[in-house]
Design a protein around this motif. Structure first.
Motif, short mmCIF file in Angstrom:
data_model
loop_
_atom_site.label_atom_id
_atom_site.label_comp_id
_atom_site.label_asym_id
_atom_site.label_seq_id
_atom_site.Cartn_x
_atom_site.Cartn_y
_atom_site.Cartn_z
N VAL A 101 0.85 -1.19 0.00
CA VAL A 101 0.00 0.00 0.00
C VAL A 101 0.88 1.24 0.00
CG1 VAL A 101 -1.83 1.24 1.22
CG2 VAL A 101 -1.80 -1.27 1.22
N TYR A 102 0.93 1.92 -1.14
CA TYR A 102 1.70 3.15 -1.29
C TYR A 102 0.79 4.33 -0.94
CZ TYR A 102 5.11 0.42 -4.04
OH TYR A 102 6.04 -0.50 -4.46
N ALA A 103 1.14 5.03 0.11
CA ALA A 103 0.33 6.17 0.54
C ALA A 103 1.02 7.47 0.12
CB ALA A 103 0.12 6.13 2.04
N ARG A 104 0.30 8.58 0.30
CA ARG A 104 0.91 9.88 0.04
C ARG A 104 1.86 10.26 1.17
NH1 ARG A 104 -4.38 9.14 -1.07
NH2 ARG A 104 -5.24 9.96 -3.02
N SER A 105 1.58 9.74 2.37
CA SER A 105 2.41 10.03 3.54
C SER A 105 3.09 8.73 3.98
CB SER A 105 1.55 10.56 4.68
OG SER A 105 0.53 9.62 4.99
N VAL A 106 4.34 8.84 4.34
CA VAL A 106 5.10 7.69 4.84
C VAL A 106 4.35 6.97 5.95
CG1 VAL A 106 7.09 7.22 6.32
CG2 VAL A 106 7.41 8.41 4.14
N PHE A 107 3.70 7.74 6.80
CA PHE A 107 3.01 7.21 7.96
C PHE A 107 1.93 6.19 7.58
CE2 PHE A 107 -0.17 7.58 11.48
CZ PHE A 107 0.66 7.27 12.54
N PHE A 109 1.92 4.23 4.77
CA PHE A 109 2.33 3.07 4.00
C PHE A 109 1.92 1.82 4.77
CE2 PHE A 109 5.08 3.69 0.23
CZ PHE A 109 4.87 5.05 0.10
N SER A 110 1.51 0.79 4.05
CA SER A 110 1.00 -0.39 4.74
C SER A 110 1.08 -1.60 3.82
CB SER A 110 -0.45 -0.13 5.16
OG SER A 110 -0.94 -1.17 5.98
N PRO A 180 -4.94 2.98 0.19
CA PRO A 180 -4.33 3.64 1.34
C PRO A 180 -5.32 4.54 2.07
CG PRO A 180 -3.51 4.58 -0.73
CD PRO A 180 -4.30 3.37 -1.08
N ASP A 186 -3.58 15.31 3.02
CA ASP A 186 -2.67 14.74 2.03
C ASP A 186 -3.42 14.36 0.75
OD1 ASP A 186 -0.18 14.81 3.44
OD2 ASP A 186 -0.95 13.21 4.74
N TYR A 192 1.90 13.63 -4.56
CA TYR A 192 2.33 12.23 -4.50
C TYR A 192 1.28 11.27 -5.01
CZ TYR A 192 5.86 14.30 -1.48
OH TYR A 192 6.86 15.08 -0.99
N ALA A 194 -0.60 7.64 -5.06
CA ALA A 194 -0.96 6.66 -4.02
C ALA A 194 -1.74 5.53 -4.67
CB ALA A 194 -1.80 7.32 -2.93
N VAL B 139 10.39 1.69 5.19
CA VAL B 139 9.61 2.07 4.01
C VAL B 139 10.29 1.57 2.74
CG1 VAL B 139 8.91 4.05 2.61
CG2 VAL B 139 8.40 4.01 5.05
N LEU B 142 9.73 -2.18 2.26
CA LEU B 142 8.36 -2.47 1.81
C LEU B 142 8.11 -1.95 0.41
CD1 LEU B 142 5.37 -3.30 2.50
CD2 LEU B 142 5.09 -0.95 3.35
N HIS B 149 9.36 9.81 -2.34
CA HIS B 149 8.13 10.04 -3.10
C HIS B 149 6.91 10.07 -2.18
CE1 HIS B 149 10.46 9.04 -6.72
NE2 HIS B 149 9.50 9.62 -7.40
N ALA B 150 7.10 10.55 -0.97
CA ALA B 150 5.97 10.62 -0.04
C ALA B 150 6.25 11.71 0.99
CB ALA B 150 5.78 9.27 0.66
N ARG B 151 5.18 12.17 1.64
CA ARG B 151 5.36 13.16 2.71
C ARG B 151 6.00 12.48 3.91
NH1 ARG B 151 2.96 14.14 7.20
NH2 ARG B 151 0.93 13.14 6.80
N GLU B 157 3.02 12.29 14.08
CA GLU B 157 3.13 10.91 13.58
C GLU B 157 4.33 10.20 14.19
OE1 GLU B 157 1.01 11.64 9.19
OE2 GLU B 157 3.19 11.88 9.41
N ALA B 209 -5.08 4.77 -6.21
CA ALA B 209 -6.11 5.03 -5.19
C ALA B 209 -7.32 5.70 -5.85
CB ALA B 209 -5.55 5.93 -4.09
N LEU B 212 -7.47 9.66 -5.83
CA LEU B 212 -6.45 10.53 -6.41
C LEU B 212 -7.15 11.70 -7.08
CD1 LEU B 212 -3.83 8.18 -8.20
CD2 LEU B 212 -3.57 9.41 -6.04
N PRO B 217 0.51 12.94 -10.23
CA PRO B 217 1.33 12.25 -11.23
C PRO B 217 0.80 10.85 -11.52
CG PRO B 217 2.67 13.04 -9.38
CD PRO B 217 1.26 13.32 -9.03
#
Lengths: 229, 229
Positions: A101-107, A109-110, A180, A186, A192, A194, B139, B142, B149-151, B157, B209, B212, B217
């Motif tokens: 799971v690519y999220a916009r925020s690192v937090f 990600f899953s 995500p 975000d 970014y 996602a 990250v 994974l 490429h992410a916040r 957090e 997602a 989006l 991008p």
């Protein structure tokens, strides 16, 4: 984060002891026995945890299921099995990774995944019929269709094999799926990308043993056309 | 059974304590640190074992590696992490299933696999630079290429995230590869096919997602062309 159930409810719920009740992200939990069966039946390998000298040991191993019993096996000389066979508590976990799971925020990600965690005390199986049924379940879990396409164990091989049984009484199932779960601030940001990258376990082309002798059947259908897990 | 090494030897051997020395099938063992790195670096999920109330608990979780340190993370509220962070012994296992080994005899059915088992005591990371380095490793393990490429995590957090470090000091690596190892009397029998069905972990097509927004991008190359593990 999305986590919708994909299996219809059955009538027997999973147990709910403190350690098999989910703390964090409980919305990812499944409480239906059918979900436990689905996760277990789709796997090839489990991770068996035992406690040796006060420390955890986690080892990958095969398994099989018959109704509400999970079977493990190994050499009579294996120290982990010896430990589990003496009535020590064990934990058996089966995990399928279904996506990154690519999220916009690192937090955020899953992983998308399905996992089953079974707690209990393993029992050394001594009844010969149950031992054979357990071994059949193990072989069929690893290689469906193979029990009737191989030489069955002889007395010497059986004597070298321990079979352990674990009741599927205390277990938890956890599933994450879907996109995500970024924060609104975000999502409003176009910086970014996602999304989810699906992960799949597939089988390649069968590789016949180099020592097959002339007259041996061609690769059988249960191997050649084995569906992906 | 075949078990040839695929990596060149490096100069730092793995430790050899009793619990990290292989008992059974020791010929499958690898004693080179480069083999440990290979197995760890190829994975997405590990199985973390801890002891809670005298019983083992095995849970799947992400991880990352920086040199000889493995990083784990989770919510500050997660009970397993709380346990590991209090200096309890942990075991981290990473397993890749590479093939199903179909033998002529049930007794010799097996799996081709690579596994790494790390024993130690996890340390709660408090240094902010090391915490960020650990999170970056997690990250990147994974989702390679994603840290840039992410916040990045904000203060809130970070406060909600525990980062644990485990030294890669005591570890074992086990590999099985190659064809089945049937007995000579079974090899001489043409009744049953034998061979290996390769198992591979592959990525499907990226699923953007659904939320989006216009201007985001397209699926970036590090996701779109991610190579299989």
């Amino acid at each position: 984060m999305s986590s919708t159930s994909t299996t219809p409810p059955s009538t027997t719920p999973l147990s709910s002891t403190p350690r098999s009740s989910l703390g964090r992200l409980a919305e990812r939990g499944r409480t239906d026995r059918a979900d436990l069966y689905d996760v277990l039946d789709a796997g090839i390998v489990c991770h068996l945890g035992i406690v040796l000298d006060g420390a955890p040991v986690v080892l990958p191993t095969g398994y099989g299921r018959v109704d509400d019993t999970l079977y493990l096996h190994g050499s009579t000389g294996a120290s982990t099995l010896r430990g589990a066979a003496t009535g020590l508590p064990v934990c058996v976990t089966v995990t399928h990774v279904d996506g990154v799971v690519y999220a916009r925020s690192v937090f955020h990600f899953s992983m998308n995944y399905r996992s089953a965690v079974v707690h209990g005390t393993a029992r050394l199986v001594s009844d010969e019929d149950e031992r054979m049924a357990g071994l059949e379940a193990l072989v069929e879990q690893l290689a469906p269709g193979s029990w009737s396409h191989a030489r069955l164990p002889d007395r010497k091989e059986l004597a070298a094999t321990s079979v352990l049984a674990l009741d599927l009484a205390e277990a938890s199932v956890k599933v994450r799926n879907g996109p995500p779960g970024d924060d609104d601030s975000d999502i409003a940001n176009t910086a970014y990308w996602a999304g989810v990258l699906p992960v799949r376990t597939v089988f390649g082309d069968a590789e016949p043993a180099p020592d097959l002798i002339p007259g041996t059947p061609a690769t059988p259908d249960h191997v050649r056309t084995r569906p992906p897990r």
